[in-house]
Design a protein around this motif. Structure first.
Motif, PDB file in Angstrom:
ATOM      1  N   GLY A  81     -45.498  -2.444  -1.832  1.00 30.67           N
ATOM      2  CA  GLY A  81     -45.121  -3.085  -3.097  1.00 30.67           C
ATOM      3  C   GLY A  81     -44.235  -2.182  -3.918  1.00 30.67           C
ATOM      4  N   GLY A  82     -43.212  -2.780  -4.541  1.00 29.89           N
ATOM      5  CA  GLY A  82     -42.375  -2.031  -5.473  1.00 29.89           C
ATOM      6  C   GLY A  82     -40.908  -2.362  -5.382  1.00 29.89           C
ATOM      7  N   GLY A  83     -40.372  -2.867  -6.495  1.00 25.51           N
ATOM      8  CA  GLY A  83     -38.929  -2.962  -6.676  1.00 25.51           C
ATOM      9  C   GLY A  83     -38.201  -3.977  -5.821  1.00 25.51           C
ATOM     10  N   ILE A  84     -38.902  -4.877  -5.185  1.00 23.53           N
ATOM     11  CA  ILE A  84     -38.187  -5.856  -4.351  1.00 23.53           C
ATOM     12  C   ILE A  84     -37.545  -6.901  -5.262  1.00 23.53           C
ATOM     13  CG2 ILE A  84     -38.463  -7.702  -2.649  1.00 23.53           C
ATOM     14  CD1 ILE A  84     -40.396  -5.931  -1.153  1.00 23.53           C
ATOM     15  N   LYS A  85     -36.215  -6.996  -5.157  1.00 25.49           N
ATOM     16  CA  LYS A  85     -35.474  -7.938  -5.998  1.00 25.49           C
ATOM     17  C   LYS A  85     -34.607  -8.882  -5.170  1.00 25.49           C
ATOM     18  CE  LYS A  85     -34.997  -4.775  -9.957  1.00 25.49           C
ATOM     19  NZ  LYS A  85     -36.071  -5.314 -10.772  1.00 25.49           N
ATOM     20  N   THR A  86     -34.382  -8.539  -3.918  1.00 25.47           N
ATOM     21  CA  THR A  86     -33.487  -9.360  -3.092  1.00 25.47           C
ATOM     22  C   THR A  86     -34.175  -9.705  -1.775  1.00 25.47           C
ATOM     23  OG1 THR A  86     -32.544  -7.484  -1.892  1.00 25.47           O
ATOM     24  CG2 THR A  86     -31.483  -8.096  -3.990  1.00 25.47           C
ATOM     25  N   LYS A  87     -33.603 -10.715  -1.113  1.00 35.53           N
ATOM     26  CA  LYS A  87     -34.191 -11.086   0.178  1.00 35.53           C
ATOM     27  C   LYS A  87     -33.921 -10.008   1.229  1.00 35.53           C
ATOM     28  CE  LYS A  87     -30.773 -14.776   1.334  1.00 35.53           C
ATOM     29  NZ  LYS A  87     -29.575 -14.069   0.981  1.00 35.53           N
ATOM     30  N   GLU A  88     -32.827  -9.278   1.071  1.00 34.27           N
ATOM     31  CA  GLU A  88     -32.541  -8.199   2.018  1.00 34.27           C
ATOM     32  C   GLU A  88     -33.602  -7.089   1.910  1.00 34.27           C
ATOM     33  OE1 GLU A  88     -30.252  -9.553  -0.039  1.00 34.27           O
ATOM     34  OE2 GLU A  88     -29.052 -10.635   1.460  1.00 34.27           O
ATOM     35  N   GLN A  89     -33.969  -6.754   0.684  1.00 35.17           N
ATOM     36  CA  GLN A  89     -35.016  -5.735   0.500  1.00 35.17           C
ATOM     37  C   GLN A  89     -36.353  -6.243   1.042  1.00 35.17           C
ATOM     38  OE1 GLN A  89     -34.594  -5.286  -3.747  1.00 35.17           O
ATOM     39  NE2 GLN A  89     -33.490  -3.346  -3.543  1.00 35.17           N
ATOM     40  N   ALA A  90     -36.633  -7.518   0.796  1.00 32.06           N
ATOM     41  CA  ALA A  90     -37.890  -8.094   1.291  1.00 32.06           C
ATOM     42  C   ALA A  90     -37.940  -8.024   2.811  1.00 32.06           C
ATOM     43  CB  ALA A  90     -38.028  -9.537   0.802  1.00 32.06           C
ATOM     44  N   THR A  91     -36.817  -8.337   3.454  1.00 32.17           N
ATOM     45  CA  THR A  91     -36.739  -8.272   4.914  1.00 32.17           C
ATOM     46  C   THR A  91     -36.948  -6.845   5.394  1.00 32.17           C
ATOM     47  OG1 THR A  91     -35.168 -10.099   4.939  1.00 32.17           O
ATOM     48  CG2 THR A  91     -35.231  -8.721   6.906  1.00 32.17           C
ATOM     49  N   GLU A  92     -36.261  -5.907   4.740  1.00 35.93           N
ATOM     50  CA  GLU A  92     -36.332  -4.508   5.175  1.00 35.93           C
ATOM     51  C   GLU A  92     -37.771  -3.983   5.121  1.00 35.93           C
ATOM     52  OE1 GLU A  92     -33.409  -0.790   4.647  1.00 35.93           O
ATOM     53  OE2 GLU A  92     -34.198  -1.503   2.734  1.00 35.93           O
ATOM     54  N   MET A  93     -38.495  -4.306   4.060  1.00 34.04           N
ATOM     55  CA  MET A  93     -39.861  -3.802   3.956  1.00 34.04           C
ATOM     56  C   MET A  93     -40.833  -4.618   4.831  1.00 34.04           C
ATOM     57  SD  MET A  93     -39.832  -1.017   2.488  1.00 34.04           S
ATOM     58  CE  MET A  93     -38.965   0.016   1.288  1.00 34.04           C
ATOM     59  N   ALA A  94     -40.538  -5.902   5.023  1.00 34.06           N
ATOM     60  CA  ALA A  94     -41.399  -6.712   5.901  1.00 34.06           C
ATOM     61  C   ALA A  94     -41.321  -6.227   7.347  1.00 34.06           C
ATOM     62  CB  ALA A  94     -41.005  -8.181   5.815  1.00 34.06           C
ATOM     63  N   GLU A  95     -40.170  -5.654   7.715  1.00 32.78           N
ATOM     64  CA  GLU A  95     -40.029  -5.109   9.074  1.00 32.78           C
ATOM     65  C   GLU A  95     -40.832  -3.826   9.263  1.00 32.78           C
ATOM     66  OE1 GLU A  95     -35.527  -6.836  10.023  1.00 32.78           O
ATOM     67  OE2 GLU A  95     -35.768  -4.812   9.229  1.00 32.78           O
ATOM     68  N   ARG A  96     -41.275  -3.241   8.151  1.00 27.11           N
ATOM     69  CA  ARG A  96     -41.919  -1.925   8.207  1.00 27.11           C
ATOM     70  C   ARG A  96     -43.351  -1.917   7.684  1.00 27.11           C
ATOM     71  NH1 ARG A  96     -36.668  -1.748   7.850  1.00 27.11           N
ATOM     72  NH2 ARG A  96     -35.514  -0.015   8.774  1.00 27.11           N
ATOM     73  N   SER A  97     -43.865  -3.092   7.319  1.00 27.06           N
ATOM     74  CA  SER A  97     -45.226  -3.141   6.761  1.00 27.06           C
ATOM     75  C   SER A  97     -45.857  -4.466   7.172  1.00 27.06           C
ATOM     76  CB  SER A  97     -45.175  -3.011   5.237  1.00 27.06           C
ATOM     77  OG  SER A  97     -44.486  -4.110   4.686  1.00 27.06           O
ATOM     78  N   ASP A  98     -47.121  -4.652   6.808  1.00 27.58           N
ATOM     79  CA  ASP A  98     -47.800  -5.899   7.158  1.00 27.58           C
ATOM     80  C   ASP A  98     -47.705  -6.938   6.043  1.00 27.58           C
ATOM     81  OD1 ASP A  98     -48.744  -4.935   9.693  1.00 27.58           O
ATOM     82  OD2 ASP A  98     -50.107  -3.649   8.573  1.00 27.58           O
ATOM     83  N   ILE A  99     -47.874  -6.480   4.819  1.00 26.36           N
ATOM     84  CA  ILE A  99     -47.827  -7.397   3.666  1.00 26.36           C
ATOM     85  C   ILE A  99     -46.859  -6.832   2.630  1.00 26.36           C
ATOM     86  CG2 ILE A  99     -49.126  -8.417   1.757  1.00 26.36           C
ATOM     87  CD1 ILE A  99     -51.654  -8.302   3.455  1.00 26.36           C
ATOM     88  N   VAL A 100     -45.962  -7.692   2.176  1.00 29.51           N
ATOM     89  CA  VAL A 100     -45.017  -7.314   1.123  1.00 29.51           C
ATOM     90  C   VAL A 100     -45.463  -7.966  -0.184  1.00 29.51           C
ATOM     91  CG1 VAL A 100     -42.657  -7.755   0.319  1.00 29.51           C
ATOM     92  CG2 VAL A 100     -43.048  -6.948   2.652  1.00 29.51           C
ATOM     93  N   VAL A 101     -45.546  -7.146  -1.248  1.00 24.95           N
ATOM     94  CA  VAL A 101     -45.946  -7.652  -2.572  1.00 24.95           C
ATOM     95  C   VAL A 101     -44.710  -7.711  -3.472  1.00 24.95           C
ATOM     96  CG1 VAL A 101     -47.411  -7.291  -4.599  1.00 24.95           C
ATOM     97  CG2 VAL A 101     -48.232  -6.604  -2.335  1.00 24.95           C
ATOM     98  N   VAL A 102     -44.528  -8.852  -4.102  1.00 23.40           N
ATOM     99  CA  VAL A 102     -43.396  -9.044  -5.016  1.00 23.40           C
ATOM    100  C   VAL A 102     -43.962  -9.320  -6.410  1.00 23.40           C
ATOM    101  CG1 VAL A 102     -41.378 -10.483  -5.527  1.00 23.40           C
ATOM    102  CG2 VAL A 102     -41.929  -9.877  -3.149  1.00 23.40           C
ATOM    103  N   GLY A 103     -43.585  -8.480  -7.377  1.00 25.75           N
ATOM    104  CA  GLY A 103     -44.146  -8.583  -8.722  1.00 25.75           C
ATOM    105  C   GLY A 103     -43.110  -8.841  -9.796  1.00 25.75           C
ATOM    106  N   ASN A 104     -42.548  -7.773 -10.337  1.00 26.54           N
ATOM    107  CA  ASN A 104     -41.740  -7.871 -11.566  1.00 26.54           C
ATOM    108  C   ASN A 104     -40.578  -8.854 -11.507  1.00 26.54           C
ATOM    109  OD1 ASN A 104     -43.398  -6.019 -12.752  1.00 26.54           O
ATOM    110  ND2 ASN A 104     -41.988  -4.294 -12.590  1.00 26.54           N
ATOM    111  N   VAL A 105     -39.972  -9.007 -10.345  1.00 22.28           N
ATOM    112  CA  VAL A 105     -38.788  -9.885 -10.279  1.00 22.28           C
ATOM    113  C   VAL A 105     -39.138 -11.344 -10.622  1.00 22.28           C
ATOM    114  CG1 VAL A 105     -38.844 -10.424  -7.801  1.00 22.28           C
ATOM    115  CG2 VAL A 105     -36.640 -10.296  -8.975  1.00 22.28           C
ATOM    116  N   ILE A 106     -40.408 -11.686 -10.492  1.00 25.35           N
ATOM    117  CA  ILE A 106     -40.860 -13.041 -10.882  1.00 25.35           C
ATOM    118  C   ILE A 106     -40.471 -13.315 -12.338  1.00 25.35           C
ATOM    119  CG2 ILE A 106     -42.925 -14.462 -11.354  1.00 25.35           C
ATOM    120  CD1 ILE A 106     -44.365 -12.783  -9.136  1.00 25.35           C
ATOM    121  N   TYR A 107     -40.573 -12.263 -13.150  1.00 28.96           N
ATOM    122  CA  TYR A 107     -40.343 -12.420 -14.596  1.00 28.96           C
ATOM    123  C   TYR A 107     -38.877 -12.213 -14.976  1.00 28.96           C
ATOM    124  CZ  TYR A 107     -45.366 -12.058 -14.325  1.00 28.96           C
ATOM    125  OH  TYR A 107     -46.675 -12.276 -13.972  1.00 28.96           O
ATOM    126  N   GLU A 108     -38.092 -11.708 -14.001  1.00 34.02           N
ATOM    127  CA  GLU A 108     -36.687 -11.391 -14.304  1.00 34.02           C
ATOM    128  C   GLU A 108     -35.732 -12.406 -13.698  1.00 34.02           C
ATOM    129  OE1 GLU A 108     -36.570  -7.598 -12.415  1.00 34.02           O
ATOM    130  OE2 GLU A 108     -37.917  -6.687 -13.901  1.00 34.02           O
TER     131      GLU A 108
END
Ligand SMILES: CC(C)=CCC/C(C)=C/CC/C(C)=C/CC/C(C)=C/CC/C(C)=C/CC/C(C)=C/CC/C(C)=C/COP(=O)(O)OP(=O)(O)O
Ligand code: 1GP
Ligand code: MG
Length: 233
Positions: A188-215
């Motif tokens: 979890g941390g700082g994911i704002k784009t789908k590219e970042q989400a993909t990059e971390m999903a390739e390297r972890s089991d669960i990706v958490v998306v927080g602050n960007v919901i509000y931005e």
């Protein structure tokens, strides 16, 4: 809900009870196809705000978890309670102290199978969570060793690499993932784009998306599909 479902989760949104979200945006988040919603924040988490969030999320079928940040705001009704243990805190209260107090006071009322412990490793020194919990700076070797300590010695179900507010180091996340056999790795941390989400999903089991919901709600919603497209764990 089957208790083991969380082992298949890939994407989770984290909603802060201390932040406002419109009904329209909440519906979009809950109906997005995400695997679960975590309710949690670092400070100013109150029982009223948690109850309000729970009631609003319960209009939808998505699993709903409370990540406990203080004992005063715990309430029945969530599917799971995630209990952070901040492994790199200097203060024992964030590792096991508050937990022992909670068990001492409320042990008789706890449904233990609803509780899942997260071995938290907080890696952004500028984040509220890092400062609030007196966390200490770690090099990569330390992080890997904490992750293995959580899995092999403490036998925790989750290791959480927490970069709250900033995008993390993909190589470090990969190295931690490579070092784990059984624990579920949460990033979890700082994911704002789908590219970042993909990059971390390739390297972890669960990706958490927080602050960007509000931005940027549209950007937040795009992360769901991006994560779900990644198969390799
Ligand atoms: C069902 C029922 C009512 C029964 C009672 C059951 C019960 C009492 C269960 C609790 C049992 C138990 C063992 C509880 C643990 C107690 C406790 C208080 C533990 C401390 C947990 C802890 C270490 C909290 C620290 C906070 C932390 C690490 C939060 C992480 C979340 C995070 C980083 C959020 C992002 O921060 P945010 O606020 O969004 O920051 P920004 O504003 O900068 O974005
Ligand atoms: O809010 P962001 O930076 O997306 O981080 C998500 C989550 O890891 C916070 O606990
Ligand atoms: Mg936040």
């Amino acid at each position: 809900m089957v208790i083991e479902d969380y082992q298949q989760w890939r994407h989770v949104f984290k909603l802060d009870p201390n932040k406002d979200i419109s009904d329209e945006n909440l519906e979009a988040i809950c109906e997005s196809g995400t695997d679960a919603i975590i309710v949690g924040g670092t400070d100013d988490v109150t029982l009223d705000d948690v109850l309000n969030m729970l009631a609003r999320i319960r209009r939808y079928t998505v699993p709903c978890i409370l990540e406990v940040s203080n004992i005063e705001s715990v309430t029945p009704g969530f599917d799971f309670y995630f209990i952070p243990m901040v492994l790199n805190s200097e203060d024992r209260k964030w590792i096991v102290g508050l937990h022992q107090e909670a068990v001492k006071t409320y042990g008789a009322f706890i449904e233990w199978e609803e509780l899942l412990t997260e071995g938290y490793i907080i890696l952004n020194p500028d984040s509220k969570a890092y400062q609030y919990t007196n966390s200490i700076n770690l090099d990569e070797e330390d992080v890997v060793a904490y992750a293995q300590t959580a899995e092999k010695l403490m036998r925790l179900p989750f290791v959480y690499l927490e970069y709250s507010g900033t995008y993390g180091d993909p190589d470090l996340v990969q190295n931690v993932h490579d070092a784990l056999d059984d624990a579920i790795l949460i990033y979890g941390g700082g994911i704002k784009t789908k590219e970042q989400a993909t990059e971390m999903a390739e390297r972890s089991d669960i990706v958490v998306v927080g602050n960007v919901i509000y931005e940027d709600i549209k950007a937040a919603l795009r992360t769901v599909h991006a994560v779900k497209k990644v198969n390799s764990k």
